[in-house]
Design a protein around this motif. Structure first.
Motif, PDB file in Angstrom:
ATOM      1  N   GLY A  21      -3.051  18.104  -6.374  1.00  0.00           N
ATOM      2  CA  GLY A  21      -2.957  18.571  -4.990  1.00  0.00           C
ATOM      3  C   GLY A  21      -2.450  17.470  -4.074  1.00  0.00           C
ATOM      4  N   GLN A  22      -2.985  16.267  -4.246  1.00  0.00           N
ATOM      5  CA  GLN A  22      -2.535  15.123  -3.454  1.00  0.00           C
ATOM      6  C   GLN A  22      -1.073  14.795  -3.774  1.00  0.00           C
ATOM      7  N   PHE A  23      -0.721  14.915  -5.039  1.00  0.00           N
ATOM      8  CA  PHE A  23       0.663  14.649  -5.461  1.00  0.00           C
ATOM      9  C   PHE A  23       1.611  15.625  -4.760  1.00  0.00           C
ATOM     10  N   CYS A  24       1.250  16.898  -4.709  1.00  0.00           N
ATOM     11  CA  CYS A  24       2.102  17.893  -4.046  1.00  0.00           C
ATOM     12  C   CYS A  24       2.242  17.585  -2.558  1.00  0.00           C
ATOM     13  N   ARG A  25       1.161  17.155  -1.924  1.00  0.00           N
ATOM     14  CA  ARG A  25       1.251  16.771  -0.518  1.00  0.00           C
ATOM     15  C   ARG A  25       2.208  15.586  -0.351  1.00  0.00           C
ATOM     16  N   TRP A  26       2.178  14.658  -1.309  1.00  0.00           N
ATOM     17  CA  TRP A  26       3.111  13.528  -1.269  1.00  0.00           C
ATOM     18  C   TRP A  26       4.547  14.020  -1.429  1.00  0.00           C
ATOM     19  N   LEU A  27       4.767  14.960  -2.343  1.00  0.00           N
ATOM     20  CA  LEU A  27       6.128  15.494  -2.533  1.00  0.00           C
ATOM     21  C   LEU A  27       6.626  16.203  -1.275  1.00  0.00           C
ATOM     22  N   ASP A  28       5.708  16.845  -0.545  1.00  0.00           N
ATOM     23  CA  ASP A  28       6.099  17.522   0.687  1.00  0.00           C
ATOM     24  C   ASP A  28       6.504  16.528   1.775  1.00  0.00           C
ATOM     25  N   ARG A  29       5.881  15.353   1.755  1.00  0.00           N
ATOM     26  CA  ARG A  29       6.180  14.298   2.730  1.00  0.00           C
ATOM     27  C   ARG A  29       6.151  12.954   2.031  1.00  0.00           C
ATOM     28  N   PRO A  30       7.142  12.695   1.193  1.00  0.00           N
ATOM     29  CA  PRO A  30       7.105  11.461   0.412  1.00  0.00           C
ATOM     30  C   PRO A  30       7.147  10.222   1.305  1.00  0.00           C
ATOM     31  N   LEU A  31       6.170   9.396   1.114  1.00  0.00           N
ATOM     32  CA  LEU A  31       6.110   8.129   1.832  1.00  0.00           C
ATOM     33  C   LEU A  31       6.614   7.051   0.887  1.00  0.00           C
ATOM     34  N   ALA A  32       7.553   6.298   1.332  1.00  0.00           N
ATOM     35  CA  ALA A  32       8.162   5.289   0.464  1.00  0.00           C
ATOM     36  C   ALA A  32       7.449   3.941   0.564  1.00  0.00           C
ATOM     37  N   THR A  33       6.209   3.961   1.020  1.00  0.00           N
ATOM     38  CA  THR A  33       5.470   2.707   1.074  1.00  0.00           C
ATOM     39  C   THR A  33       5.036   2.321  -0.332  1.00  0.00           C
ATOM     40  N   GLU A  34       4.856   1.044  -0.528  1.00  0.00           N
ATOM     41  CA  GLU A  34       4.398   0.577  -1.843  1.00  0.00           C
ATOM     42  C   GLU A  34       3.060   1.201  -2.200  1.00  0.00           C
ATOM     43  N   GLU A  35       2.177   1.333  -1.230  1.00  0.00           N
ATOM     44  CA  GLU A  35       0.847   1.901  -1.493  1.00  0.00           C
ATOM     45  C   GLU A  35       0.927   3.364  -1.914  1.00  0.00           C
ATOM     46  N   ALA A  36       1.745   4.146  -1.226  1.00  0.00           N
ATOM     47  CA  ALA A  36       1.885   5.568  -1.564  1.00  0.00           C
ATOM     48  C   ALA A  36       2.482   5.738  -2.949  1.00  0.00           C
ATOM     49  N   LEU A  37       3.508   4.973  -3.260  1.00  0.00           N
ATOM     50  CA  LEU A  37       4.113   5.058  -4.586  1.00  0.00           C
ATOM     51  C   LEU A  37       3.145   4.597  -5.668  1.00  0.00           C
ATOM     52  N   TRP A  43      -2.081   8.202 -10.207  1.00  0.00           N
ATOM     53  CA  TRP A  43      -2.606   9.531 -10.520  1.00  0.00           C
ATOM     54  C   TRP A  43      -2.008  10.050 -11.820  1.00  0.00           C
ATOM     55  N   MET A  44      -0.695   9.884 -11.972  1.00  0.00           N
ATOM     56  CA  MET A  44      -0.046  10.391 -13.178  1.00  0.00           C
ATOM     57  C   MET A  44      -0.428   9.544 -14.386  1.00  0.00           C
ATOM     58  N   HIS A  45      -0.540   8.241 -14.200  1.00  0.00           N
ATOM     59  CA  HIS A  45      -0.952   7.343 -15.289  1.00  0.00           C
ATOM     60  C   HIS A  45      -2.358   7.695 -15.779  1.00  0.00           C
ATOM     61  N   THR A  46      -3.259   7.950 -14.864  1.00  0.00           N
ATOM     62  CA  THR A  46      -4.632   8.324 -15.224  1.00  0.00           C
ATOM     63  C   THR A  46      -4.646   9.651 -15.980  1.00  0.00           C
TER      64      THR A  46
END
Length: 130
Positions: A21-37, A43-46
């Motif tokens: 769910g958080q990933f989809c929110r990121w895709l809707d508004r991708p933040l290119a900050t190092e922290e967001a990436l 999340w995907m690694h886990t």
């Protein structure tokens, strides 16, 4: 499956769905900050690592392919373009469908996700090492 295993599986399903769910929110508004990436990569690694623990090999391959692409973005070797964004969204949809199947039956779908091959091809075209 022991009670402890069932509890671990339930925690895995709950956390994975929340992360998607958080990933989809990121895709809707991708933040290119190092922290967001770093967050979306983690999340995907886990998810990929946990799939290995539970033996969900098809789900793991999709998560690992998405993780590899996110790693390229995180390392600034490429930027999120509409094509990759669409593939990542498809990967999330496939992951969520697998999570629902696992919650319902305790097993993952047998068919591998077709988006995995496209994510792997994007990774190869990005010039990233295999």
């Amino acid at each position: 499956m022991t009670d402890g295993d069932a509890e671990l599986l339930e925690a895995f399903l709950t956390e994975s769905e929340s992360n998607m769910g958080q990933f989809c929110r990121w895709l809707d508004r991708p933040l290119a900050t190092e922290e967001a990436l770093a967050d979306v990569f983690r999340w995907m690694h886990t998810l990929a690592g946990s799939c290995g623990f539970f033996g969900f090999s098809n789900l793991r391959t999709v998560a690992r392919a998405a993780e590899n692409c996110l790693g390229i973005l995180r390392d600034r070797r490429a930027v999120l373009d509409p094509a990759l964004s669409a593939m990542l969204r498809e990967a999330v949809d496939d992951i969520r469908a697998s999570l629902r199947a696992i919650a319902a039956s305790g097993t993952e779908p047998r068919a591998a996700s077709p988006v995995r091959d496209r994510l792997d091809a994007w990774k190869r075209c990005s010039g990233a090492p295999s």
